[in-house]
Design a protein around this motif. Structure first.
Motif, PDB file in Angstrom:
ATOM      1  N   SER A 104       0.818  -1.212   0.000  1.00 22.58           N
ATOM      2  CA  SER A 104       0.000   0.000   0.000  1.00 22.58           C
ATOM      3  C   SER A 104       0.853   1.265   0.000  1.00 22.58           C
ATOM      4  O   SER A 104       0.328   2.363  -0.202  1.00 22.58           O
ATOM      5  N   LEU A 105       2.167   1.126   0.174  1.00 20.14           N
ATOM      6  CA  LEU A 105       3.055   2.295   0.184  1.00 20.14           C
ATOM      7  C   LEU A 105       3.716   2.531  -1.165  1.00 20.14           C
ATOM      8  O   LEU A 105       3.770   3.661  -1.644  1.00 20.14           O
ATOM      9  N   CYS A 106       4.227   1.439  -1.784  1.00 19.90           N
ATOM     10  CA  CYS A 106       4.979   1.622  -3.023  1.00 19.90           C
ATOM     11  C   CYS A 106       4.406   0.850  -4.201  1.00 19.90           C
ATOM     12  O   CYS A 106       4.860   1.023  -5.334  1.00 19.90           O
ATOM     13  N   GLY A 107       3.442  -0.037  -3.971  1.00 17.71           N
ATOM     14  CA  GLY A 107       2.825  -0.789  -5.054  1.00 17.71           C
ATOM     15  C   GLY A 107       3.577  -2.040  -5.464  1.00 17.71           C
ATOM     16  O   GLY A 107       3.154  -2.748  -6.395  1.00 17.71           O
ATOM     17  N   THR A 108       4.676  -2.367  -4.796  1.00 11.88           N
ATOM     18  CA  THR A 108       5.437  -3.573  -5.114  1.00 11.88           C
ATOM     19  C   THR A 108       4.638  -4.826  -4.738  1.00 11.88           C
ATOM     20  O   THR A 108       3.879  -4.815  -3.767  1.00 11.88           O
ATOM     21  N   LYS A 109       4.827  -5.904  -5.496  1.00 17.84           N
ATOM     22  CA  LYS A 109       4.159  -7.160  -5.156  1.00 17.84           C
ATOM     23  C   LYS A 109       4.651  -7.675  -3.814  1.00 17.84           C
ATOM     24  O   LYS A 109       5.848  -7.666  -3.534  1.00 17.84           O
ATOM     25  N   LEU A 110       3.707  -8.135  -2.999  1.00 16.47           N
ATOM     26  CA  LEU A 110       4.034  -8.631  -1.669  1.00 16.47           C
ATOM     27  C   LEU A 110       4.585 -10.049  -1.747  1.00 16.47           C
ATOM     28  O   LEU A 110       4.244 -10.814  -2.655  1.00 16.47           O
ATOM     29  N   CYS A 111       5.422 -10.410  -0.794  1.00 20.17           N
ATOM     30  CA  CYS A 111       5.923 -11.779  -0.712  1.00 20.17           C
ATOM     31  C   CYS A 111       5.345 -12.454   0.528  1.00 20.17           C
ATOM     32  O   CYS A 111       4.989 -11.791   1.512  1.00 20.17           O
ATOM     33  N   LEU A 112       5.247 -13.765   0.472  1.00 24.31           N
ATOM     34  CA  LEU A 112       4.666 -14.532   1.569  1.00 24.31           C
ATOM     35  C   LEU A 112       5.673 -14.686   2.708  1.00 24.31           C
ATOM     36  O   LEU A 112       6.823 -15.064   2.484  1.00 24.31           O
ATOM     37  N   VAL A 113       5.215 -14.402   3.922  1.00 20.35           N
ATOM     38  CA  VAL A 113       6.025 -14.639   5.116  1.00 20.35           C
ATOM     39  C   VAL A 113       5.574 -15.914   5.812  1.00 20.35           C
ATOM     40  O   VAL A 113       6.389 -16.739   6.215  1.00 20.35           O
ATOM     41  N   ALA A 114       4.263 -16.097   5.934  1.00 24.33           N
ATOM     42  CA  ALA A 114       3.742 -17.296   6.593  1.00 24.33           C
ATOM     43  C   ALA A 114       2.418 -17.700   5.986  1.00 24.33           C
ATOM     44  O   ALA A 114       1.585 -16.841   5.653  1.00 24.33           O
ATOM     45  N   GLN A 115       2.227 -18.998   5.829  1.00 27.13           N
ATOM     46  CA  GLN A 115       0.958 -19.588   5.391  1.00 27.13           C
ATOM     47  C   GLN A 115       0.561 -20.600   6.457  1.00 27.13           C
ATOM     48  O   GLN A 115       1.289 -21.555   6.719  1.00 27.13           O
ATOM     49  N   VAL A 116      -0.598 -20.376   7.090  1.00 30.51           N
ATOM     50  CA  VAL A 116      -1.009 -21.206   8.220  1.00 30.51           C
ATOM     51  C   VAL A 116      -2.394 -21.778   7.945  1.00 30.51           C
ATOM     52  O   VAL A 116      -3.370 -21.027   7.799  1.00 30.51           O
ATOM     53  N   TYR A 117      -2.483 -23.087   7.855  1.00 29.66           N
ATOM     54  CA  TYR A 117      -3.781 -23.749   7.720  1.00 29.66           C
ATOM     55  C   TYR A 117      -4.470 -23.692   9.080  1.00 29.66           C
ATOM     56  O   TYR A 117      -3.948 -24.203  10.073  1.00 29.66           O
ATOM     57  N   ALA A 118      -5.643 -23.046   9.139  1.00 29.98           N
ATOM     58  CA  ALA A 118      -6.260 -22.733  10.423  1.00 29.98           C
ATOM     59  C   ALA A 118      -7.761 -22.992  10.418  1.00 29.98           C
ATOM     60  O   ALA A 118      -8.565 -22.055  10.414  1.00 29.98           O
ATOM     61  N   PRO A 119      -8.189 -24.251  10.431  1.00 32.85           N
ATOM     62  CA  PRO A 119      -9.629 -24.540  10.535  1.00 32.85           C
ATOM     63  C   PRO A 119     -10.160 -24.173  11.914  1.00 32.85           C
ATOM     64  O   PRO A 119      -9.396 -24.134  12.888  1.00 32.85           O
ATOM     65  N   VAL A 120     -11.462 -23.876  11.985  1.00 30.64           N
ATOM     66  CA  VAL A 120     -12.094 -23.545  13.265  1.00 30.64           C
ATOM     67  C   VAL A 120     -13.228 -24.541  13.481  1.00 30.64           C
ATOM     68  O   VAL A 120     -14.292 -24.441  12.866  1.00 30.64           O
ATOM     69  N   VAL A 121     -13.011 -25.491  14.370  1.00 34.40           N
ATOM     70  CA  VAL A 121     -13.960 -26.578  14.568  1.00 34.40           C
ATOM     71  C   VAL A 121     -15.273 -26.063  15.135  1.00 34.40           C
ATOM     72  O   VAL A 121     -16.361 -26.451  14.698  1.00 34.40           O
ATOM     73  N   LYS A 122     -15.193 -25.165  16.113  1.00 35.43           N
ATOM     74  CA  LYS A 122     -16.423 -24.720  16.769  1.00 35.43           C
ATOM     75  C   LYS A 122     -17.328 -23.900  15.853  1.00 35.43           C
ATOM     76  O   LYS A 122     -18.516 -23.751  16.130  1.00 35.43           O
TER      77      LYS A 122
END
Length: 365
Positions: A49-67
């Motif tokens: 949102s500052l310079c328009g450069t494509k973002l890179c992934l830092v973390a990908q977390v599979y996070a289901p919510v059972v309840k």
């Protein structure tokens, strides 16, 4: 009873930092593994949102919510790779991607399942049954030999018809959907990639009975440490106040971090974050449904060490100027779907929502 905290610990390194996995994979770095090729994500959501450069992934977390009965749900943490933007909060983004829940139920499912659009082959009107019963049938009225011959001819015609249809379809190709693999976008910046495995944090609080090698009495040690330092540094109160190590909040943070020095992130849906500083930014409310946001996970500083080590000569991007102690992610407490399915059955489409992330810096740097 202490809340359950799952620690994300470093597993094997990826052979190729751009290698593809699936959205059930939890990892650090690499490229995002989207659940489907057509996510409908607006380009600006994946740009700084500052310079328009494509973002890179830092973390990908599979996070289901059972309840909440949400099985298909993933958290993506992204950042701008440029040295100028990376340290600034505006260059970080968190995307919550999930499959829409089944909130609509078909009316009368139990009654309609066995009904067809045409008359049932076993259904005979009651009036017709009575009518058939009322007539006396005389076997002498039928020519049994003629009837047997007619049935044999009908069976022969039916058999020949099936053979002809079978021969026509035998060589017909079977149509199957062809899944074209989307070529990798080499313009997306990539951090070094390694996979994550989980372990439960073990610790005991004040008044707990029993201990193990992984348990430590946080409350008692914090109190003892505070009393000891207050007596020892009574004549040097100015330096004590200025030292970051004297902050009780930081001491607790350091204690939990030292117990598992390889923890890359902590996960506790709806729990409490492990703060490195007393000042906490308000997470606000969900921009789509207005529900309050709640803590879900936080990235920890050991993640920087592993990225630094792997980035030596093997990646164009690295956290060379990141100085944060922890990044805290807050998500919608209802995990809402921002958009509708456009009249299609619920559970048929994926939705994307941008969530909140706050940064706690190392003020001593």
């Amino acid at each position: 009873m202490a809340e359950e905290v799952h620690l994300g610990l470093p597993g094997p390194w990826a052979a190729d930092y751009r290698e593809k996995a699936d959205h059930y994979t939890t990892k650090i770095g690499g490229v995002p593994d989207w659940p489907t090729g057509d996510m409908g994500i607006k380009p600006e959501m994946l740009q700084c949102s500052l310079c328009g450069t494509k973002l890179c992934l830092v973390a990908q977390v599979y996070a289901p919510v059972v309840k909440l009965n949400i099985e298909e749900r993933i958290i993506y943490v992204l950042v701008c790779p440029t040295p100028e933007c990376g340290p600034r909060p505006q260059s970080w983004k968190v995307l919550r991607v999930q499959k829409c829940r089944n909130v609509e139920q078909t009316e009368g499912d139990g009654d309609e399942l066995g009904q067809g659009t045409g008359p049932s082959s076993t259904s005979v009107p009651e009036e017709q049954i009575d009518k058939n019963k009322s007539h006396d049938i005389n076997d002498d009225d039928f020519d049994l030999d003629a009837l047997a011959e007619a049935l044999e001819q009908a069976a022969t015609l039916a058999s020949n018809s099936k053979k002809k249809n079978k021969s026509k379809c035998a060589n017909a190709p079977i149509e199957r959907p062809v899944l074209k693999e989307k070529p990798a976008d080499l313009s997306i910046p990539v951090l070094p990639c390694f996979y994550i495995y989980y372990d439960k944090e073990q610790y005991r609080v004040k008044g707990a009975v029993g201990s193990s090698s992984n348990e430590f009495p946080l409350d008692k040690e914090m109190t003892d440490t505070g009393n000891y330092e207050e007596e020892k540094w009574d004549g040097e109160k100015y330096e004590y106040d200025k030292a970051i190590g004297a902050d009780r909040t930081f001491l607790k943070f350091k204690k939990r971090l030292d117990a598992y020095p390889e923890q890359c992130f902590r996960y506790s849906y709806g729990g409490k974050p492990l703060l490195a500083a007393t000042k906490v930014q308000d997470a606000g409310t969900c921009r789509f449904c207005g529900s309050p946001r709640q803590y879900e996970l936080q990235l920890m500083s050991p993640l920087l060490y592993f990225l630094h080590e792997a980035g030596k000569g093997s990646s164009n991007y690295g956290p060379s100027n990141w100085t944060w102690l922890t990044l805290i992610v807050y998500t919608c407490s209802k995990s809402c779907c921002p958009s509708s399915c456009g009249g299609r059955p619920c559970g048929c489409c994926w939705d994307v929502a941008e969530e909140e992330i706050t940064i706690q810096e190392d003020e001593a740097v």
